[in-house]
Design an enzyme around this catalytic site. Structure first.
Site, PDB file in Angstrom:
ATOM      1  CB  SER A  62      -0.942   0.015   1.200  1.00  0.00           C
ATOM      2  OG  SER A  62      -0.194  -0.157   2.383  1.00  0.00           O
ATOM      3  CG  HIS A 112      -1.060   3.452   5.400  1.00  0.00           C
ATOM      4  ND1 HIS A 112      -2.367   3.053   5.453  1.00  0.00           N
ATOM      5  CD2 HIS A 112      -0.449   2.561   4.590  1.00  0.00           C
ATOM      6  CE1 HIS A 112      -2.518   1.964   4.710  1.00  0.00           C
ATOM      7  NE2 HIS A 112      -1.363   1.650   4.186  1.00  0.00           N
ATOM      8  CG  ASP A 133      -5.166   4.284   6.138  1.00  0.00           C
ATOM      9  OD1 ASP A 133      -4.082   4.505   6.695  1.00  0.00           O
ATOM     10  OD2 ASP A 133      -5.277   3.846   4.973  1.00  0.00           O
TER      11      ASP A 133
END
Lengths: 178, 175
Positions: free
Chosen positions: A55, A94, A121
């Protein structure tokens, strides 16, 4: 092929066996000390993590190694953070895209998103949860080493490899004459 | 005395040591390379519209249009894998003293792409406050960049945000 070693093993006294086991334990415990020392220095419970998903491509690929730190300074937008959603074990790496600091309490409301994901998210957080907070973050990414973490991923995907490696190491320790 | 296994072991250990030595040298040398990035953001238009957000009632959404001119080519050295650039709006409200929202981001993978010129940049992500209204705050807009190396420490930088622009009052439709 191993006749010499097997003969040596049979001739080994209990004392020598205990010596070899002690050597093995010494190595394991010094590795543990280095790891815990690093965790103390970086103020992060897990200072080195392996990237598990894609990701954050093309910055981080599966199998890359990340070095984390958790300085006292507050989180800022653009930081790449490793965090755990409360109630779940898997750490996520992230980037912070939104940040709102409450004036009175100093509490940080943080929203994250993976670079390679289309949406933020919120779909990953717990139901009803819209933000994460400083407590959920276990570290900010400071440094990076490509590919090295592939071993961890392979060992997770093929647990037989883990047992084979430990068995092999144990055998090597025992029959090593040094 | 030296059988095949021992020789292979010695070669492997030496190769590992040299590899990590080289990687460490690269990682340590990279921060000393000079760079001079520059960027300019000009806000062209801001509109504030209110509609229902996540089922909790009306919230004000800001729609920002701006010009972006940046020269980040000097950040590209032999250890740069990619640049992550983002346009960030920052403002202060009564209840929250620090608010930072990313409006737009882009991944830059080559030196040619690092000369950025976008003349009608709209915010990619919704620009909404944690409270329901912006109350016509003034916000500053800056460019942030993150340098991702092939190996080593991640560095970042940003433009200064010295230009504050007021939000207009809420309008009823998007012009």
């Amino acid at each position: 092929m191993f006749e010499e070693e097997i003969r040596f093993l049979r001739k080994m006294s209990k004392r020598q066996l205990a010596q070899q086991i002690l050597n093995f334990l010494m190595i394991v415990s010094s590795a543990l000390m280095v790891w815990k020392g690093l965790a103390l220095y970086t103020n992060s419970e897990s200072p080195i993590v392996v990237v598990l998903s894609g990701s954050m491509e093309p910055a981080f690929y599966r199998g890359d190694l990340l070095f984390l730190g958790l300085p006292d300074e507050p989180v800022r937008v653009g930081d790449i953070c490793v965090f755990k959603i409360s109630g779940r074990d898997v750490p996520i790496v992230h980037r912070v895209i939104k940040l709102h600091d409450e004036r009175k309490t100093g509490k940080q409301y943080i929203l994250t998103k993976g670079d390679n994901n289309q949406v933020d998210d919120r779909g990953l957080y717990n139901p009803g949860q819209q933000w994460i907070h400083k407590e959920d973050i276990i570290g900010k990414v400071k440094g990076f080493l490509p590919y090295v973490g592939m071993i961890t991923i392979l060992m997770n995907d093929y647990p037989q490899l883990k047992y084979a490696l430990i068995g092999f190491l144990g055998l090597y320790m025992l029959i090593n004459r040094e | 005395m030296y059988n095949l296994l021992q020789r292979a072991n010695a070669i492997f250990a030496f190769a590992m040591t040299v590899t990590f030595g080289v990687l460490a040298a690269i990682a340590i040398a990279t921060p000393f390379l000079p760079s001079s990035p520059s960027a300019q953001i000009n806000v062209k238009d801001i509109q504030v519209i209110s509609y229902d957000y996540m089922g909790r009632g009306d919230s004000e959404f800001a729609f920002v249009k701006l010009n972006l001119d940046a020269d980040l080519t000097s950040l590209f050295n032999w250890n740069t894998k990619q640049l992550f650039v983002s346009v960030v709006a920052e403002y202060e409200t009564n209840s929250h003293d620090i608010n930072q929202v990313v409006l737009w981001d882009s991944i830059i993978q080559s030196k040619e792409e690092a000369l950025i010129k976008v003349s009608d940049l709209h915010n990619e992500y919704n620009f909404v406050d944690i409270t329901t209204s912006f109350r016509q705050v003034n916000a500053s807009y800056s460019l942030h960049w993150d340098v991702m190396p092939y190996v080593g420490v991640l560095t970042s930088g940003r433009t200064r945000s010295d230009q504050f622009i007021n939000f207009p009052p809420r309008s009823n439709e998007y012009r």
